[in-house]
Design an enzyme around this catalytic site. Structure first.
Site, PDB file in Angstrom:
ATOM      1  N   CYS A   1     -22.643   7.790   3.078  1.00 44.63           N
ATOM      2  CA  CYS A   1     -22.410   7.065   4.343  1.00 44.63           C
ATOM      3  C   CYS A   1     -22.827   7.843   5.578  1.00 44.63           C
ATOM      4  CB  CYS A   1     -20.951   6.644   4.443  1.00 44.63           C
ATOM      5  SG  CYS A   1     -20.604   5.311   3.303  1.00 44.63           S
TER       6      CYS A   1
HETATM    7  C1  LIG Z   1      -9.899   0.261   0.391  1.00 41.69           C
HETATM    8  C2  LIG Z   1      -8.828  -0.081   1.401  1.00 41.69           C
HETATM    9  C3  LIG Z   1      -9.288  -1.241   2.281  1.00 41.69           C
HETATM   10  C4  LIG Z   1      -7.545  -0.509   0.683  1.00 41.69           C
HETATM   11  O1  LIG Z   1      -6.509  -0.727   1.616  1.00 41.69           O
HETATM   12  P1  LIG Z   1      -5.051  -0.073   1.403  1.00 41.69           P
HETATM   13  O2  LIG Z   1      -4.226  -0.550   2.505  1.00 41.69           O
HETATM   14  O3  LIG Z   1      -5.270   1.403   1.275  1.00 41.69           O
HETATM   15  O4  LIG Z   1      -4.604  -0.739   0.071  1.00 41.69           O
HETATM   16  P2  LIG Z   1      -4.005  -0.070  -1.270  1.00 41.69           P
HETATM   17  O5  LIG Z   1      -5.146   0.254  -2.180  1.00 41.69           O
HETATM   18  O6  LIG Z   1      -3.063   1.037  -0.931  1.00 41.69           O
HETATM   19  O7  LIG Z   1      -3.191  -1.277  -1.823  1.00 41.69           O
HETATM   20  C5  LIG Z   1      -2.060  -1.852  -1.138  1.00 41.69           C
HETATM   21  C6  LIG Z   1      -1.509  -2.982  -1.962  1.00 41.69           C
HETATM   22  O8  LIG Z   1      -2.460  -4.041  -1.992  1.00 41.69           O
HETATM   23  C7  LIG Z   1      -2.789  -4.361  -3.352  1.00 41.69           C
HETATM   24  N1  LIG Z   1      -4.231  -4.704  -3.429  1.00 41.69           N
HETATM   25  C8  LIG Z   1      -5.281  -3.881  -3.632  1.00 41.69           C
HETATM   26  N2  LIG Z   1      -6.411  -4.588  -3.673  1.00 41.69           N
HETATM   27  C9  LIG Z   1      -6.056  -5.874  -3.497  1.00 41.69           C
HETATM   28  C10 LIG Z   1      -6.805  -7.072  -3.441  1.00 41.69           C
HETATM   29  N3  LIG Z   1      -8.147  -7.088  -3.564  1.00 41.69           N
HETATM   30  N4  LIG Z   1      -6.154  -8.223  -3.225  1.00 41.69           N
HETATM   31  C11 LIG Z   1      -4.800  -8.240  -3.086  1.00 41.69           C
HETATM   32  N5  LIG Z   1      -4.037  -7.123  -3.127  1.00 41.69           N
HETATM   33  C12 LIG Z   1      -4.682  -5.956  -3.330  1.00 41.69           C
HETATM   34  C13 LIG Z   1      -2.467  -3.112  -4.146  1.00 41.69           C
HETATM   35  O9  LIG Z   1      -2.227  -3.440  -5.481  1.00 41.69           O
HETATM   36  C14 LIG Z   1      -1.256  -2.601  -3.440  1.00 41.69           C
HETATM   37  O10 LIG Z   1      -0.138  -3.322  -3.838  1.00 41.69           O
HETATM   38  P3  LIG Z   1       1.264  -2.581  -4.081  1.00 41.69           P
HETATM   39  O11 LIG Z   1       1.648  -2.060  -2.710  1.00 41.69           O
HETATM   40  O12 LIG Z   1       2.136  -3.666  -4.603  1.00 41.69           O
HETATM   41  O13 LIG Z   1       0.989  -1.483  -5.051  1.00 41.69           O
HETATM   42  C15 LIG Z   1      -8.519   1.136   2.319  1.00 41.69           C
HETATM   43  O14 LIG Z   1      -7.822   2.111   1.603  1.00 41.69           O
HETATM   44  C16 LIG Z   1      -9.746   1.772   2.919  1.00 41.69           C
HETATM   45  O15 LIG Z   1     -10.543   1.140   3.578  1.00 41.69           O
HETATM   46  N6  LIG Z   1      -9.864   3.098   2.739  1.00 41.69           N
HETATM   47  C17 LIG Z   1     -10.972   3.864   3.299  1.00 41.69           C
HETATM   48  C18 LIG Z   1     -12.175   3.513   2.544  1.00 41.69           C
HETATM   49  C19 LIG Z   1     -13.406   4.147   3.066  1.00 41.69           C
HETATM   50  O16 LIG Z   1     -13.592   4.349   4.220  1.00 41.69           O
HETATM   51  N7  LIG Z   1     -14.292   4.472   2.192  1.00 41.69           N
HETATM   52  C20 LIG Z   1     -15.488   5.034   2.576  1.00 41.69           C
HETATM   53  C21 LIG Z   1     -16.522   4.412   1.762  1.00 41.69           C
HETATM   54  S1  LIG Z   1     -18.005   4.822   2.467  1.00 41.69           S
END
Ligand SMILES: CC(C)(COP(=O)(O)OP(=O)(O)OC[C@H]1O[C@@H](n2cnc3c(N)ncnc32)[C@H](O)[C@@H]1OP(=O)(O)O)[C@@H](O)C(=O)NCCC(=O)NCCS
Length: 372
Positions: free
Chosen positions: A155
């Protein structure tokens, strides 16, 4: 010598996919999987898959849709990947096609002809093949001379590519540089993975770099400070590579696509990025209040709000920290350049801004710029 960004370009792919479309397919796949495996799920041998939700995706990431080069196959539960027709070696590759479209726009904005460009850097997170370099194919297609190479820094590739371009200009190995980021990333998503099936979209961006004394574009931005940084992490990873076929049992395993620990990335990358930007501004003797714009990496709206608040000391207002990820999703290294491309026309002489990318590696690249 003063190096400037004298033009930028953006190629938007022909198809778009909404969160609802992705989620409908994912949930249909989950239903089919759970029915097929109902006995094993009942006996506890297999864990039932959970459905995805558009509301979660938008709230957790800010993403509403994404553009893709190929849509066919992605929304079919039997394939769940974009089906990309094979092209012969005599045809332009998909990534070169994307790159050329963005490059032509950037060259037009910078008033540059093919004969003016003597270095092309294709900087992105994946290339379709190892060689010949996509950049050399782009060089041929545009009719440029000089030299060209590909570089991958996930990225942060676009900002690292710009820094390489600056070094070539300062070192005298080039006079006008094109840095192109054809991010063909949708094919690397695992559309069966609930945690990440919504993350990426395809796009291409391009910028022209040259010395201030040759620049004639309407909007030229002097690069006041440039700084890359990296620190190793396994929290964002793709094990796709040329040796995969030599381990046939695992060559198609999930880790050969994009995988991440999103929460850890969120927590670990943000302090690194804030520190990098703050140090750069201090070195350039620029107060955050002097910044007109923050063009940040576009992975997650909550991340962008966090960084903008930390740097500015308050909530960003209006167009101070433009967001494009709602429309484009995460476009790997192109995100901050799209934000710049779409939001600099109202900037005037003396306006300052930061372009900052961050992601896998970990890596982060920060450019402090000023409108001439
Ligand atoms: C990926 C991302 C959007 C996920 O968001 P988050 O708030 O961290 O979500 P989590 O993975 O902790 O999951 C939170 C809850 O949502 C649920 N969940 C995860 N994916 C889901 C989906 N697609 N639909 C519904 N629920 C979902 C999880 O199971 C979890 O439930 P729980 O609390 O009952 O266990 C976020 O972590 C992010 O953007 N991180 C940075 C990523 C990044 O910048 N990457 C760089 C790549 S270049």
């Amino acid at each position: 010598m003063s190096v400037v960004i004298s033009g930028s370009g953006l190629f938007t792919p022909p198809h778009s996919i909404s969160n609802d479309e992705l989620v409908d397919t994912f949930n249909q796949y989950v239903e089919e999987f759970n029915v097929e495996n109902s006995d094993a799920i009942a006996s506890g041998e297999v864990e039932a898959l959970k459905p995805s939700s558009s509301a979660f995706i938008e709230k957790a990431s800010g993403i509403k849709s994404r553009y893709v080069m190929y849509k066919e196959g992605a929304l079919d539960t039997k394939t769940m990947m974009p089906l990309i027709p094979e092209r012969s070696n005599d045809e332009l590759s998909v990534q070169a096609e994307m790159a050329v479209a963005a490059a032509k726009q950037a060259m037009q904005a910078a008033n540059k002809k093919p004969e003016d460009i003597d270095l092309i850097i294709v900087a992105c997170s994946y290339t379709q093949r190892a060689y010949p370099a996509i950049a050399i194919e782009v060089q041929k297609e545009l009719g440029c001379q000089g030299w060209a190479f590909d570089m991958l820094v996930a990225c942060s590739a676009a900002t690292f590519g710009i820094m390489n371009g600056v070094n070539a200009l300062n070192g005298g190995t080039a006079k006008t540089v094109l840095v192109v980021s054809p991010e063909f990333v949708f094919p690397q998503i695992n559309l069966r993975d609930r945690d990440s099936h919504f993350i990426f979209g395809d796009v291409a961006t391009a910028v022209v770099l040259e010395n201030q004394d040759t620049a004639t574009g309407d909007h030229c931005f002097k690069l006041l400070k440039t700084k890359p940084m990296t620190t190793f992490s396994n929290n964002i990873r793709s094990n796709f590579g040329h040796t995969n076929r030599c381990t046939p049992d695992t060559m198609l395993a999930d880790d050969k696509m994009f995988v991440q620990q999103g929460r850890k990335v969120f927590k670990e990358v943000l302090p690194m990025v804030c520190q990098l930007i703050e140090e750069q501004l201090a070195e350039a003797d620029i107060a955050a209040t002097d910044l007109k714009r923050l063009f940040l990496h576009q992975a997650n709206i909550n991340m962008n709000t966090f960084v903008a608040k930390k740097i500015l000391g308050r909530e960003p207002v209006g167009n101070e920290a433009p967001i494009i990820l709602d429309e484009f999703a995460n476009t790997a290294s192109a995100g901050s350049i799209i934000a710049f491309h779409r939001n600099h026309d109202d900037m005037v002489q003396g306006d300052k801004a930061v372009i900052c990318s961050f992601g896998a590696g970990y890596s982060a690249g920060c450019l402090v710029i000023e409108h001439l």
